[in-house]
Enzyme design. Sequence first.
Site, mmCIF file in Angstrom:
data_model
loop_
_atom_site.group_PDB
_atom_site.id
_atom_site.type_symbol
_atom_site.label_atom_id
_atom_site.label_comp_id
_atom_site.label_asym_id
_atom_site.label_seq_id
_atom_site.Cartn_x
_atom_site.Cartn_y
_atom_site.Cartn_z
ATOM 1 N N ASP A 1 0.859 -1.189 0.000
ATOM 2 C CA ASP A 1 0.000 0.000 0.000
ATOM 3 C C ASP A 1 0.891 1.233 0.000
ATOM 4 O OD1 ASP A 1 -2.939 0.828 0.335
ATOM 5 O OD2 ASP A 1 -1.914 2.051 1.832
ATOM 6 N N ARG B 1 13.156 -5.188 -0.389
ATOM 7 C CA ARG B 1 13.827 -4.473 -1.482
ATOM 8 C C ARG B 1 12.855 -3.530 -2.185
ATOM 9 N NH1 ARG B 1 15.776 -7.752 -5.858
ATOM 10 N NH2 ARG B 1 16.822 -5.846 -6.554
ATOM 11 N N ASP C 1 -4.215 2.842 -4.960
ATOM 12 C CA ASP C 1 -2.766 2.736 -4.743
ATOM 13 C C ASP C 1 -2.413 1.454 -3.994
ATOM 14 O OD1 ASP C 1 -3.898 3.387 -2.349
ATOM 15 O OD2 ASP C 1 -2.544 5.029 -1.861
ATOM 16 N N ASN D 1 -1.719 13.270 -5.712
ATOM 17 C CA ASN D 1 -2.943 13.523 -6.488
ATOM 18 C C ASN D 1 -3.521 14.897 -6.177
ATOM 19 O OD1 ASN D 1 -3.510 11.533 -8.322
ATOM 20 N ND2 ASN D 1 -4.725 10.292 -6.958
ATOM 21 N N ASP E 1 -1.312 9.308 -11.986
ATOM 22 C CA ASP E 1 -1.299 8.204 -12.947
ATOM 23 C C ASP E 1 0.128 7.907 -13.414
ATOM 24 O OD1 ASP E 1 -4.012 8.094 -12.728
ATOM 25 O OD2 ASP E 1 -4.454 9.028 -14.659
ATOM 26 N N HIS F 1 -4.351 14.480 -11.007
ATOM 27 C CA HIS F 1 -4.496 13.048 -11.286
ATOM 28 C C HIS F 1 -3.545 12.574 -12.383
ATOM 29 C CE1 HIS F 1 -7.850 12.151 -8.634
ATOM 30 N NE2 HIS F 1 -8.354 13.328 -8.956
#
Length: 510
Positions: free
Chosen positions: A121, A184, A164, A129, A138, A134
């Site tokens: 997450d 990593r 996300d 955003n 993106d 946006h």
Amino acid sequence: LLNVLRITFGDNGPALENIHSGDISRSAIEQDVVLHCRNGGTYDIHYSVTPLSTLDGHNIGFVLVIQDVTESRKMLRQLSYSASHDALTHLANRVSFENHLKRLLHTVQETHQRHALVYIDLDRFKAVNDTAGHAAGDALLRELSSLMLSMLRSTDILARLGGDEFGLLLPDCNIESARYISGRIIHAINDYRFMWEGRLHRIGASAGITLIDESNCQASEVMSQADIACYASKNNGRGVVTVYEPQQDHMHHNRSLISLEEQSRMIRDNHLLLVARGVASPRVPESCNFWLLSLRLWTSEGEAMEERAFRSGLAEPELIRALDRRVIHEFFTNSAAGVVRKGVSVALPLSSAGLASRTVITEIIEKLTQSGMPGRLLHFVIDADALMREESSIGDGLAKLRQAGCRLIISHIGRDLEIFNHLMPQMADYVLLEPELVNNVHGNLMDEMMVTIVQGHAHRLGMKSIAGPTNQPMMMDTLSGIGIDYIFGDTISQAQPLDLMLNTSYFAIN
């Protein structure tokens, strides 16, 4: 003949050695293969060989038909890709990810292998955003997707689950290797420098891992465990990796303790507004066939909350059923008489838990009888996931609502066409497509084909299709051309409180 026609199985596959496929006894033989041209090009072809015989059955030859299917096969490949991949990042989508997970879980008992499931997450993504727009968000998602893919094995499966959130499947992987791989990735995202229009943005990520083995191979369980472990990472300062442990369940429960009380208060005591959106044929948009009803609730701080967002946060079945009963009570107390007076039809939401509850179904039918409202005026919107469970109580609930004359709408019909294997002819009256499937139907050929396929399945089962929200005339025109039966959205009518709609001059023929 094969000296003239060079035909292979696939572009680089073995050559076709027998034009009859070795079996001339069958009435017709069909193959999907590739025809090579003398200039080096290729065509996808479909060919069929049909024997010719005399009236007494003697073979006198064959008819060979070769058809160029290059474009149609290309379209099918694109459609298949679109159904299983996220359009923005080109990673696997949630449906594809869950299917991969199920296949992996099915083989655990046989192979005795261990696998790892990871939830990732992003942290501080919303700030990008909000401050950069946006388009920047993106672009960042695309860059991070490429970054994560570059750090994985060829057998690993990375998917964008939504927003996300990402899911990662690590087949044949022990917990230490999973921790190293995930670490990593998280470290790389935490150090990632994203530049947009001359401004530097720093984000991060948190991850949760759970191990899949013979003793832990239930899809819902492992997904919940990875989610809980990911929350533990966020709770421990973000930017870290946490392996699931059973004691985290208690911490996860405590996270939602306050919100449970708030949810209960909002359902029990708060004002509840029913909002109506007209549903009409795209060919006759001026005439609404019925009205979709959704809820609007308010938090203790006075903030409005839409139904979909509120329901997604409800985890307790008791609260979910309590919301269903509150909606039913509000509708029959304040609006049913107006609906009957005008003769309009309305569609109420009903959860899977409510559909499976004998008490909720009995209460609906009793109130329907007491109000004198014809069952045909009352529709119920039911999530497609309920039908995938194949529980007898859900089937009983559907049957009782149908017997009472109510009409049923199966919602959340998206790219996963598996739902149509669980639908029987005349089981419901309508299917309601996911908004994500129709948002770009007027500009994306793959989406248009997918909507066409869903609409075809619905008609085959004797059901009508509903799509929306359509906020542009081009969307309405495209859906009309496909043959979608009904649409809703701003091109039909603005959303308005049900009470206001019932007190206008509009009426229906009852």
